[in-house]
Motif scaffolding. Structure first.
Motif, PDB file in Angstrom:
ATOM      1  N   VAL A 199      14.551  -0.849  31.981  1.00  0.00           N
ATOM      2  CA  VAL A 199      14.217  -2.190  32.153  1.00  0.00           C
ATOM      3  C   VAL A 199      14.216  -3.374  32.252  1.00  0.00           C
ATOM      4  O   VAL A 199      13.722  -4.269  31.260  1.00  0.00           O
ATOM      5  CB  VAL A 199      15.526  -2.443  30.646  1.00  0.00           C
ATOM      6  CG1 VAL A 199      15.590  -1.784  28.942  1.00  0.00           C
ATOM      7  CG2 VAL A 199      16.561  -2.424  31.629  1.00  0.00           C
ATOM      8  N   SER A 200      14.276  -3.751  33.401  1.00  0.00           N
ATOM      9  CA  SER A 200      13.320  -4.447  34.364  1.00  0.00           C
ATOM     10  C   SER A 200      12.524  -4.011  34.522  1.00  0.00           C
ATOM     11  O   SER A 200      12.187  -4.631  35.425  1.00  0.00           O
ATOM     12  CB  SER A 200      14.362  -4.941  34.946  1.00  0.00           C
ATOM     13  OG  SER A 200      16.223  -4.528  34.844  1.00  0.00           O
ATOM     14  N   GLU A 201      11.977  -3.982  33.838  1.00  0.00           N
ATOM     15  CA  GLU A 201      10.515  -3.546  34.325  1.00  0.00           C
ATOM     16  C   GLU A 201       9.255  -2.819  35.207  1.00  0.00           C
ATOM     17  O   GLU A 201       8.568  -2.244  36.095  1.00  0.00           O
ATOM     18  CB  GLU A 201       8.977  -4.700  34.772  1.00  0.00           C
ATOM     19  CG  GLU A 201       9.581  -5.858  33.258  1.00  0.00           C
ATOM     20  CD  GLU A 201       8.354  -5.513  32.559  1.00  0.00           C
ATOM     21  OE1 GLU A 201       7.339  -4.786  32.471  1.00  0.00           O
ATOM     22  OE2 GLU A 201       8.799  -5.224  31.142  1.00  0.00           O
ATOM     23  N   ASP A 202      10.759  -0.899  35.778  1.00  0.00           N
ATOM     24  CA  ASP A 202      10.686   0.065  36.676  1.00  0.00           C
ATOM     25  C   ASP A 202       9.942   0.978  35.178  1.00  0.00           C
ATOM     26  O   ASP A 202      10.039   1.518  34.877  1.00  0.00           O
ATOM     27  CB  ASP A 202      11.643   0.320  36.810  1.00  0.00           C
ATOM     28  CG  ASP A 202      11.784   1.325  37.489  1.00  0.00           C
ATOM     29  OD1 ASP A 202      10.092   1.457  37.815  1.00  0.00           O
ATOM     30  OD2 ASP A 202      12.592   1.740  38.444  1.00  0.00           O
ATOM     31  N   THR A 203       8.420   0.941  35.674  1.00  0.00           N
ATOM     32  CA  THR A 203       7.316   2.010  35.106  1.00  0.00           C
ATOM     33  C   THR A 203       7.572   3.117  35.494  1.00  0.00           C
ATOM     34  O   THR A 203       7.203   4.127  35.159  1.00  0.00           O
ATOM     35  CB  THR A 203       6.187   1.486  35.673  1.00  0.00           C
ATOM     36  OG1 THR A 203       5.688   1.124  36.426  1.00  0.00           O
ATOM     37  CG2 THR A 203       5.971  -0.089  34.926  1.00  0.00           C
ATOM     38  N   THR A 204       8.581   3.713  36.446  1.00  0.00           N
ATOM     39  CA  THR A 204       8.662   5.029  37.324  1.00  0.00           C
ATOM     40  C   THR A 204       9.809   5.637  36.673  1.00  0.00           C
ATOM     41  O   THR A 204       9.780   6.825  36.943  1.00  0.00           O
ATOM     42  CB  THR A 204       8.448   4.902  38.651  1.00  0.00           C
ATOM     43  OG1 THR A 204       9.669   3.776  38.670  1.00  0.00           O
ATOM     44  CG2 THR A 204       7.479   4.589  39.624  1.00  0.00           C
TER      45      THR A 204
END
Lengths: 253, 269
Positions: A199-204
């Motif tokens: 949710v904190s923009e971790d695309t992995t």
């Protein structure tokens, strides 16, 4: 401006052996607001649009304002007013970075901290208002990224957020329940509710489940609803969900 | 050691009051001193199902406000001296409830009874939360349909988070699943959720399955807990449930579609 102890990077004081406080360093991942404009109205408007798009996890979040792109123009920026309008959106500004010495001085006068350094994981695809990870320079002790383990079923109406770590649910996530994690989500029962990984923009980040039947799955803000679940051949099967070029991919385990 | 058991569901109309009345009457029938409390302030039902509506003088709210003693408010069952009812008030509003005041009444009841059965109102508001707050065990009543199961799931979450046991970090409330209005034929054809589906969704242990039966409505109208109707399948199923609650190993009944025999087919049921 309102901040609480945690946003300052220190653990709450615990009286121990007669001393009133204990000073510790800890690492936090903070959203960074990278300004491209110094116009308060425009900043506020764009943020509102983003928040309306469901980036509600950042409600009450501590925020760092990055001046890198507006250093030349930010001499007239009113930091107190900026922090005020962010506060109206329930975002708490804790400090600024990439400020000139003069800007830093005014930021301090407005009650903001001046942060130096920090590593930003920049995501080219993400617009720069979106928060990205950063390490706080106050760190003296790097804590291992821990995992939050939930052994009870997550039931309708319940919400569990594994902040800054992975989430492991040993039982099921039922319909109407919500699980969120800054890292990966593992469900060893059925995943029937809503799951938000990275949710904190971790695309992995990925979502794993023994029985994949989510109402909604999202990774780093890219979401998909499963309103016709039976249509997927992996429905109810052991599967994982990951992000590939902004597309959610469901694959068998 | 007395036990407080909440009968709850989230959804309304699934059979909480019927279950409370029969469960309490069943426990009392086996010699345990039992009291059943109606937490549904403003919508008295339990006294009707128990057939004592004309004997209500003082109620739960009177006791909470110390306008009457427990002794004055408790109504003894006509046929079973082990069974008492603490009726709800129809006129007062539920703001009378505070944790402290309800806790005081529960403590006093614990000194005098083996089992305290709390009949919860529907919903997840104050009344329902108050009914479950002091519980040691819970009967979660569910109908074999999706909205009822969903609401039960919600209330199970509340049991795990909002009860005294949860707040104080004691051993969690022991949860039992009661499926009411179960109809084997319709479960078989897929019109209703099957028992396996319900258990899979809720993940708690099944303590009773009460088949859909006219006897339930007839008993309610007559003001007699259906458990006392020994002829009916529902009454027998409630007896089985009470046995299981008391630790006996009783097989589940009334789960299969009744096969009509040759003669029955010719002469009708």
């Amino acid at each position: 401006m309102q901040t609480d102890l945690e946003t300052t990077g220190m653990e709450p004081a615990r009286p121990e052996g007669g001393t009133a406080i204990e000073l510790k360093g800890a690492v936090f991942t903070l959203p960074v607001l990278k300004l491209r404009s110094v116009e308060l109205g425009a900043i506020e408007h764009e943020l509102k649009v983003h928040l309306a798009r469901g980036l509600n996890f950042f409600k009450h979040a501590p925020l760092v304002v990055d001046l890198e792109l507006v250093r030349e123009r930010a001499d007239k920026l009113d930091f107190a007013a900026l922090a005020g309008s962010l506060h109206d959106l329930q975002l708490f500004t804790v400090g600024v970075r990439n400020a000139t010495p003069e800007q830093a001085e005014r930021a301090v006068a407005a009650g903001l901290a001046v942060l130096k350094g920090g590593i930003t994981r920049d995501n080219e695809l993400a617009s720069s208002e979106k928060p990205v990870a950063e390490e706080l320079p106050v760190a003296t002790e790097v804590s291992r990224r821990r995992t939050r383990i939930v052994s009870q079923p997550v039931r309708s109406g319940q919400q569990i957020y594994a902040k800054g770590c992975d989430l492991v649910v040993l039982s099921s996530v039922n319909v109407g329940a919500e699980v969120l994690a800054d890292g990966n989500i593992h469900v060893y029962g059925s995943l029937r509710g809503r799951a938000f990984a990275g949710v904190s923009e971790d695309t992995t980040a990925r979502i794993f489940a023994q029985a994949m039947e989510p109402e909604l799955a999202a990774i780093a803000g890219n979401y998909q609803v499963f309103d016709e679940p039976a249509a997927s051949r992996l429905y109810g099967k052991a599967a994982q969900i990951y992000l590939d070029d902004e597309q959610l991919v469901i694959a068998p385990l | 050691m007395s036990k407080v058991i909440v009968v709850t569901s989230g959804k309304g109309g699934v059979g909480k009051t019927t279950t409370s009345a029969s469960f309490a009457a069943g426990l009392a029938g086996r010699g345990h001193r039992t009291v059943v409390i109606d937490f549904d302030i403003g919508l008295r039902n339990l006294d009707l199902v128990m057939g004592c509506e004309r004997r209500v003088v003082y109620d739960f709210v009177n006791v909470i406000n110390e306008e009457a003693t427990l002794k004055q408010a408790l109504i003894r069952d006509k046929t079973d001296s082990n069974l008492h009812i603490l009726p709800a008030s129809q006129t007062r509003d539920k703001d009378a409830f505070t944790r402290e005041k309800v806790g005081k009444v529960i403590r006093e009841l614990r000194d005098n009874f083996d089992y305290i059965v709390c009949d919860s109102p529907a919903g997840i508001e104050k009344g329902a939360l108050m009914a479950l707050f002091y519980a040691d065990e819970a009967l979660v009543v569910t109908n074999p349909e999706i909205s009822s199961v969903r609401d039960s799931d919600r209330i199970l979450g509340m049991l795990a988070a909002k009860s005294l046991r949860a707040i104080k970090d004691y051993e969690p409330i022991k949860e039992h699943l009661v499926v009411t209005r179960y109809c084997p034929t319709r479960a078989e054809t897929g019109e209703m959720l099957s028992l396996d589906d319900i258990q899979e969704l809720l993940g708690i242990e099944l303590i009773g399955v009460i088949p859909e039966s006219e006897a339930v409505l007839n008993a309610s109208n007559a003001g007699i807990p259906v458990i006392r109707d020994e002829q009916s399948s529902s009454g027998q199923a409630y007896q089985d449930m009470v046995s299981r609650f008391l630790g006996e190993d009783v097989p589940m009944r009334f789960l299969e579609v009744e096969k009509k025999g040759f003669l029955k087919r010719i002469f009708g049921a």
